[in-house]
Design an enzyme around this catalytic site. Structure first.
Site, short mmCIF file in Angstrom:
data_model
loop_
_atom_site.label_atom_id
_atom_site.label_comp_id
_atom_site.label_asym_id
_atom_site.label_seq_id
_atom_site.Cartn_x
_atom_site.Cartn_y
_atom_site.Cartn_z
N ASP A 108 0.93 -9.04 -77.26
CA ASP A 108 2.12 -8.28 -77.67
C ASP A 108 1.85 -6.78 -77.54
O ASP A 108 1.01 -6.23 -78.26
CB ASP A 108 2.47 -8.64 -79.12
CG ASP A 108 3.76 -7.98 -79.60
OD1 ASP A 108 4.31 -7.12 -78.89
OD2 ASP A 108 4.20 -8.34 -80.72
N HIS B 202 6.34 -10.16 -77.43
CA HIS B 202 6.97 -9.68 -78.66
C HIS B 202 8.25 -10.46 -78.92
O HIS B 202 9.22 -10.34 -78.17
CB HIS B 202 7.27 -8.18 -78.54
CG HIS B 202 7.72 -7.56 -79.84
ND1 HIS B 202 6.88 -7.38 -80.91
CD2 HIS B 202 8.93 -7.09 -80.24
CE1 HIS B 202 7.54 -6.82 -81.90
NE2 HIS B 202 8.80 -6.64 -81.52
N SER C 97 9.59 -8.63 -86.44
CA SER C 97 9.26 -7.30 -85.94
C SER C 97 9.35 -6.28 -87.08
O SER C 97 8.64 -6.41 -88.07
CB SER C 97 10.19 -6.94 -84.78
OG SER C 97 9.77 -5.78 -84.10
#
Length: 414
Positions: free
Chosen positions: A348, A377, A222
């Site tokens: 996502d 995600h 991320s």
């Protein structure tokens, strides 16, 4: 998947369901078999939909034939059908459930605090893996630097899983915790952001000095992946990492922020992440309030408002748009000079698929983008009960092993 494979899976699925319901489900509806028939019919329809529309092979995009072939040969996971957990394949469900359903294996870290040039301190958590049978020499043991997400630490389940995978392969790990998130004090009024890679540069230089004979890779998740990609793009040929793998990176911060401001995603994710960021700031209020209006920061309702009131100001950007532009790795992909594999899910909501850097990847022989239809995600749950391993774990394990054990195959990608 062949029609034969679909038929076999479908027949096994319906056969197992039939056996289960005949033994476990009491048929109602006036004592008839109508209830069982309805259940079996629905189950068969769902299985058919899942096998035809949900379970799909990922798309692999690579800028060069050599890297593309390397991944096909050494990382079979990139060519295999991804079967998301059938009862939670939807993006938001995968994202929300992953922290709760995946195991958190115990890892005994060795903590090290290092100083940054501005006087701040950075917390590193080492897993030395001194029991490694395949790489018993601590001086040459392959090492993976791990970068957690926005408010993550070395105790996140996805980090622990990567450490576990590395341990099994005989590798060492070191986790880079962003300033102020893992219990250490802030010594200066500065935290972190995706655009600023100064702390990452300090960490990489320190790790390479400490274990100068050991090959080093990096993996970012991320925001950690965004920071890592930005670092690679800025440093270009100065980077001496053997390879990099990035998971669920937000490639265009403008698009990701806009996506998270849609009503449902604002309710499910945006407000919660904003409160996590504010809690981190509040823990260090004493030192931060000397330079920033913390009361104003604590009134932010979204990540964008938080960044406007805090992050962009802290790192000296004229505006929040300037910060978001600089934080977006999509603009730096063309300059990456080391083998980098990126995994993203097309569903996502943190990183919308229309903002994936497909064209930029096609122009760089060092970069590959692996896209699954589902996964959310940092989700990528698979299996009936996805507690021990995820698709993301398998990508990490295979790519890391491929790079460390076949480094010469990646020479001359340019």
């Amino acid at each position: 998947m062949s029609h034969l494979g679909i038929d076999l899976n479908f027949n096994l699925f319906t056969s197992d369901l039939s056996h289960y319901f005949k033994n476990q489900v009491k048929v109602g509806l006036l004592g008839s078999g109508v209830g069982l028939s309805v259940v079996l019919g629905f189950s068969a329809a769902y299985a058919c939909y899942y096998l035809l529309s949900v379970a799909k092979k990922p798309i692999l995009i690579a800028g060069g034939k050599k890297f593309h072939q390397f991944l096909r040969d050494k990382c079979p996971v990139v060519s295999e059908t991804y079967y998301p957990t059938f009862w939670c394949w939807e993006s938001r469900v995968q994202t929300l459930l992953r922290p709760f359903v995946t195991a958190k294996p115990w890892v005994n870290y060795r903590n090290e605090l290092i100083r940054a040039p501005d006087g701040g301190q950075i917390s590193l958590d080492w897993f030395d893996n001194d029991d490694s049978a395949s790489h018993p020499d601590q001086f040459t043991r392959p090492t993976v630097l791990l970068l957690p997400g926005l408010t993550g630490t070395s105790r996140e389940s996805y980090i622990l899983h990567m450490v576990q995978q590395s341990r099994d392969l005989g590798y060492r790990c070191v986790v880079f915790n962003n300033r102020g998130v893992s219990g250490e004090k802030l010594l200066t009024p500065r935290t972190y952001c995706a655009a600023n890679t100064e702390d990452l540069e300090v960490v990489i230089e320190h790790v390479q000095r400490t274990i100068d004979k050991a090959p080093l890779m990096a993996a970012g998740v991320s925001m950690g992946g965004m920071m890592l990609a930005n670092y690679l793009g800025r440093k270009g040929s100065e980077v001496h990492l053997k390879g990099v793998v990035v998971f669920s990176a937000g490639w265009d911060v403008f698009e990701g922020t806009a996506s998270l401001e849609k009503p449902l995603d604002r309710f499910l994710f945006n407000s919660y992440l904003t409160s996590c960021l504010q809690a981190s700031v509040d823990r260090h209020r004493t030192i931060l309030e000397k330079k920033y209006d913390i009361d104003h920061v604590m009134k932010a309702k979204t990540i964008r408002e938080f960044d406007e009131r805090f992050t962009s100001i802290m790192f000296g950007y004229p505006s929040n748009d300037d910060y978001y532009r600089d934080a977006s790795p999509i603009h730096k992909i063309k300059s990456v000079q080391v083998p980098m594999l990126c995994l993203n899910a097309a569903d996502d909501v943190f990183s919308p698929n229309h903002a994936f850097p497909v064209e930029a990847v096609k122009q760089n022989p060092n970069v590959a983008l692996l896209i699954t239809c589902h996964g959310g995600h940092i989700g990528f749950l698979e299996g009936l009960w996805p507690r021990q391993s995820t698709y993301m774990d398998r990508v990490f394990r295979q790519f890391t092993s491929a790079v460390f054990e076949n480094a010469s195959s990646l020479d001359g990608l340019h």
